[in-house]
Design a protein around this motif. Structure first.
Motif, mmCIF file in Angstrom:
data_model
loop_
_atom_site.group_PDB
_atom_site.id
_atom_site.type_symbol
_atom_site.label_atom_id
_atom_site.label_comp_id
_atom_site.label_asym_id
_atom_site.label_seq_id
_atom_site.Cartn_x
_atom_site.Cartn_y
_atom_site.Cartn_z
ATOM 1 N N LYS A 8 0.892 -1.327 0.045
ATOM 2 C CA LYS A 8 -0.028 -0.033 -0.088
ATOM 3 C C LYS A 8 0.933 1.357 0.047
ATOM 4 O O LYS A 8 0.399 2.454 -0.802
ATOM 5 C CB LYS A 8 -1.104 0.042 1.183
ATOM 6 C CG LYS A 8 -2.410 -1.006 0.972
ATOM 7 C CD LYS A 8 -3.142 -0.613 2.110
ATOM 8 C CE LYS A 8 -4.491 -0.982 1.381
ATOM 9 N NZ LYS A 8 -4.962 -0.391 0.294
ATOM 10 N N ARG A 9 1.952 1.219 0.930
ATOM 11 C CA ARG A 9 2.814 2.451 0.646
ATOM 12 C C ARG A 9 3.650 2.719 -0.623
ATOM 13 O O ARG A 9 3.459 3.702 -1.009
ATOM 14 C CB ARG A 9 4.073 2.074 1.658
ATOM 15 C CG ARG A 9 5.209 3.279 1.950
ATOM 16 C CD ARG A 9 6.079 3.226 2.824
ATOM 17 N NE ARG A 9 6.794 1.816 2.887
ATOM 18 C CZ ARG A 9 7.582 1.503 1.846
ATOM 19 N NH1 ARG A 9 8.002 2.266 0.759
ATOM 20 N NH2 ARG A 9 8.265 0.190 1.996
ATOM 21 N N LYS A 10 3.855 1.507 -1.247
ATOM 22 C CA LYS A 10 4.530 1.750 -2.464
ATOM 23 C C LYS A 10 3.526 2.126 -3.556
ATOM 24 O O LYS A 10 3.968 2.796 -4.434
ATOM 25 C CB LYS A 10 5.189 0.396 -2.917
ATOM 26 C CG LYS A 10 6.507 0.101 -2.101
ATOM 27 C CD LYS A 10 7.068 -1.092 -2.730
ATOM 28 C CE LYS A 10 8.309 -1.607 -1.841
ATOM 29 N NZ LYS A 10 8.725 -2.644 -2.410
ATOM 30 N N LYS A 11 2.375 1.508 -3.440
ATOM 31 C CA LYS A 11 1.460 2.113 -4.461
ATOM 32 C C LYS A 11 0.885 3.416 -4.351
ATOM 33 O O LYS A 11 0.451 4.141 -5.188
ATOM 34 C CB LYS A 11 0.010 1.363 -4.056
ATOM 35 C CG LYS A 11 -1.278 1.152 -5.158
ATOM 36 C CD LYS A 11 -2.334 0.110 -4.829
ATOM 37 C CE LYS A 11 -3.021 -0.039 -6.166
ATOM 38 N NZ LYS A 11 -4.299 -1.247 -5.672
ATOM 39 N N SER A 12 1.229 4.015 -3.206
ATOM 40 C CA SER A 12 0.840 5.518 -2.939
ATOM 41 C C SER A 12 2.278 6.190 -3.196
ATOM 42 O O SER A 12 2.005 7.546 -2.793
ATOM 43 C CB SER A 12 0.407 5.569 -1.175
ATOM 44 O OG SER A 12 -0.369 4.929 -1.003
ATOM 45 N N ASN A 13 3.329 5.599 -3.851
ATOM 46 C CA ASN A 13 4.563 6.180 -4.161
ATOM 47 C C ASN A 13 4.957 7.013 -2.881
ATOM 48 O O ASN A 13 5.538 8.154 -2.995
ATOM 49 C CB ASN A 13 4.199 7.356 -5.116
ATOM 50 C CG ASN A 13 3.991 6.202 -6.506
ATOM 51 O OD1 ASN A 13 4.380 5.364 -6.889
ATOM 52 N ND2 ASN A 13 2.735 6.941 -7.347
ATOM 53 N N ILE A 14 5.269 6.289 -1.893
ATOM 54 C CA ILE A 14 5.581 6.844 -0.584
ATOM 55 C C ILE A 14 7.020 6.224 -0.102
ATOM 56 O O ILE A 14 6.789 4.898 -0.034
ATOM 57 C CB ILE A 14 4.719 6.823 0.556
ATOM 58 C CG1 ILE A 14 3.307 7.700 0.132
ATOM 59 C CG2 ILE A 14 5.211 7.513 1.874
ATOM 60 C CD1 ILE A 14 2.271 7.750 1.190
#
Length: 79
Positions: A8-14
């Motif tokens: 989810k963090r990667k999907k949010s580009n964070i």
């Protein structure tokens, strides 16, 4: 490991460091929570979830349920 949090963090580009800065915690704390070796406080989990798009109703599932590795993005799917 709480792979769904990482996804989810990667999907949010964070990036991890960006998340750590936003939450006011260390990079190592982010890593420990994502690995499942440390649990966040309820307040931290809520802020974290807001940042990466986890609804409040799903916080326990993503942060504290020891079955979280076996969960898919769809909360209604079978593990």
């Amino acid at each position: 490991m709480r792979t769904i949090l990482i996804e989810k963090r990667k999907k949010s580009n964070i990036e991890r460091q960006e998340l750590a800065d936003f939450l006011g915690i260390s990079l190592s704390t982010v890593e420990m929570v994502e690995k499942g070796t440390r649990n966040p406080s309820p307040g931290l989990a809520k802020r974290w979830g807001q940042k990466i798009g986890i609804p409040d109703s799903q916080l326990f599932r993503y942060f504290f349920d020891n079955q979280s590795d076996n969960m898919s993005e769809n909360p209604n799917s079978a593990a």
